[in-house]
Design a protein around this motif. Structure first.
Motif, PDB file in Angstrom:
ATOM      1  N   CYS A  90      33.494  52.940  -0.607  1.00 41.17           N
ATOM      2  CA  CYS A  90      33.065  51.623   0.723  1.00 41.17           C
ATOM      3  C   CYS A  90      34.197  50.920   1.870  1.00 41.17           C
ATOM      4  O   CYS A  90      35.001  50.242   1.189  1.00 41.17           O
ATOM      5  CB  CYS A  90      32.085  50.477   0.158  1.00 41.17           C
ATOM      6  N   TYR A  91      33.758  51.374   2.980  1.00 38.83           N
ATOM      7  CA  TYR A  91      35.556  51.311   3.643  1.00 38.83           C
ATOM      8  C   TYR A  91      35.206  51.092   5.007  1.00 38.83           C
ATOM      9  O   TYR A  91      34.217  50.655   5.983  1.00 38.83           O
ATOM     10  CB  TYR A  91      36.897  51.994   3.686  1.00 38.83           C
ATOM     11  N   HIS A  92      36.588  50.545   5.851  1.00 38.86           N
ATOM     12  CA  HIS A  92      35.861  50.936   6.914  1.00 38.86           C
ATOM     13  C   HIS A  92      36.764  51.494   8.464  1.00 38.86           C
ATOM     14  O   HIS A  92      38.086  51.112   7.858  1.00 38.86           O
ATOM     15  CB  HIS A  92      36.491  49.084   7.449  1.00 38.86           C
ATOM     16  N   GLU A  93      36.074  51.724   8.823  1.00 35.06           N
ATOM     17  CA  GLU A  93      36.905  53.231   9.468  1.00 35.06           C
ATOM     18  C   GLU A  93      37.784  53.090  10.564  1.00 35.06           C
ATOM     19  O   GLU A  93      38.597  53.529  10.912  1.00 35.06           O
ATOM     20  CB  GLU A  93      35.916  54.152   9.953  1.00 35.06           C
ATOM     21  N   ILE A  94      37.281  51.628  11.731  1.00 39.12           N
ATOM     22  CA  ILE A  94      38.149  51.433  12.504  1.00 39.12           C
ATOM     23  C   ILE A  94      39.496  51.000  11.908  1.00 39.12           C
ATOM     24  O   ILE A  94      41.251  51.507  12.266  1.00 39.12           O
ATOM     25  CB  ILE A  94      38.182  50.545  13.183  1.00 39.12           C
ATOM     26  N   THR A  95      39.742  50.213  10.577  1.00 37.34           N
ATOM     27  CA  THR A  95      40.824  49.379  11.007  1.00 37.34           C
ATOM     28  C   THR A  95      41.344  49.889   9.143  1.00 37.34           C
ATOM     29  O   THR A  95      42.756  49.828   8.716  1.00 37.34           O
ATOM     30  CB  THR A  95      40.635  47.522  10.818  1.00 37.34           C
TER      31      THR A  95
END
Length: 313
Positions: free
Chosen positions: A300-305
């Motif tokens: 689980c992660y945040h693609e943009i940042t």
């Protein structure tokens, strides 16, 4: 200078060094997939380019069998059951009158009390973020039967990642949540939107594109925003939104607008294209809330940042 620091991956990694308890969920999956990553390391879709699409995921039962095993599904009206059973085909499910009126009114009062006491405040213009951490009623709405249904839809145990409460329409342009709340393998996130009052054409209803979840996942590389080993991408978010608008137009998918009643719930797939219509009547509120859920079987992660997602224990 501030803009440069916000792009510096080292800044995020330094903060995350102190967040091991909320980031360790990714470590077993990194190890299983052979990824040389620390819990605080930057992560993005580029790190998975060499892996098969479903790498590391256990085999799950068909959707109908998964839903049949959930008692709350058995108690739903036939129309709601049919909508959930069509989730993989349509990319969404509509659950009329899922929350009782008294539960909705309790949530609205508790949110108003938190705002008055200044325990929560607006972020990103019109969003009250993570109120479930301070409101027992909001947490109960997100952690109860709704989470059980989302887990059945995803085929994996889930974590409630965040809640967002609105008093007005989001007016957000069409997007896929997977650019913000990303997973590997793809599709390990789902969301639920709850109407906390009746929604009208004038107070910014939700819009969505049925079947758009079958389009490719448009990530950083699709609008040249991958950045470097040291910096996240420099593109404005508006460039992502413009790219999505082009893709929707090319696909010729017809937009639908959800005129919900108080207590109705709209559940959507990680890649369903959706947004908020203009809030035309400033005299009206549009009380609503969104829950986002991550699968525990996915990274689980945040693609943009390019940051790993911080999850509660």
């Amino acid at each position: 200078m501030f803009s440069f620091l916000r792009r510096l991956k080292l800044s995020y990694a330094a903060y995350n060094v102190f967040q091991r308890r909320r980031l360790a969920h990714n470590l077993p999956i990194y190890q299983k997939l052979g990824l040389n990553k620390r819990y605080y390391s930057p992560i993005s879709s580029r790190d998975f380019a060499h892996l098969p699409a479903g790498a590391g995921l256990p085999v799950v039962a068909p959707l109908a069998a998964r839903l049949a095993a959930v008692p709350v599904f058995q108690a739903l009206p036939a129309a709601s059951q049919a909508s959930l059973l069509a989730f993989e085909e349509n990319g969404f499910a509509i659950l009329p009158d899922f929350l009782r009126v008294e539960a909705v009114e309790g949530i609205n009062k508790e949110l108003a009390d938190l705002i008055d006491a200044r325990q929560i405040s607006l972020r990103y213009r019109n969003k009250f973020m993570f109120a479930f951490r301070k409101s027992a009623r909001i947490r109960a709405a997100g952690e109860g039967p709704l989470r059980e249904l989302v887990a059945a839809l995803l085929g994996h145990e889930t974590k409630l990642f965040q809640s967002i409460n609105f008093l007005t329409g989001s007016q957000q342009r069409t997007h896929s949540d997977s650019i913000h709340m990303s997973t590997f393998p793809l599709g390990g996130m789902a969301a639920a939107w709850v109407a906390l009052e009746d929604i009208t054409p004038g107070n910014g209803p939700l819009h969505y594109y049925p079947g758009s979840h079958k389009l490719p996942y448009y990530l950083n590389a699709d609008y040249q925003n991958e950045g470097t080993n040291w910096l996240i991408g420099s593109k404005e978010y508006t460039e992502y939104e413009a790219n999505i608008a082009r893709k929707i137009a090319e696909a010729r998918i017809e937009k639908q607008v959800f005129l919900a009643c108080k207590g109705d719930v709209f559940v959507w797939h990680a890649n369903l294209m959706h947004g908020g219509e203009p809030h035309l009547d400033p005299a009206q509120t549009r009380k609503s809330m969104v829950f986002h859920y991550f699968s525990q079987a996915h990274i689980c992660y945040h693609e943009i940042t390019q940051r790993p997602a911080l999850l509660e224990e």
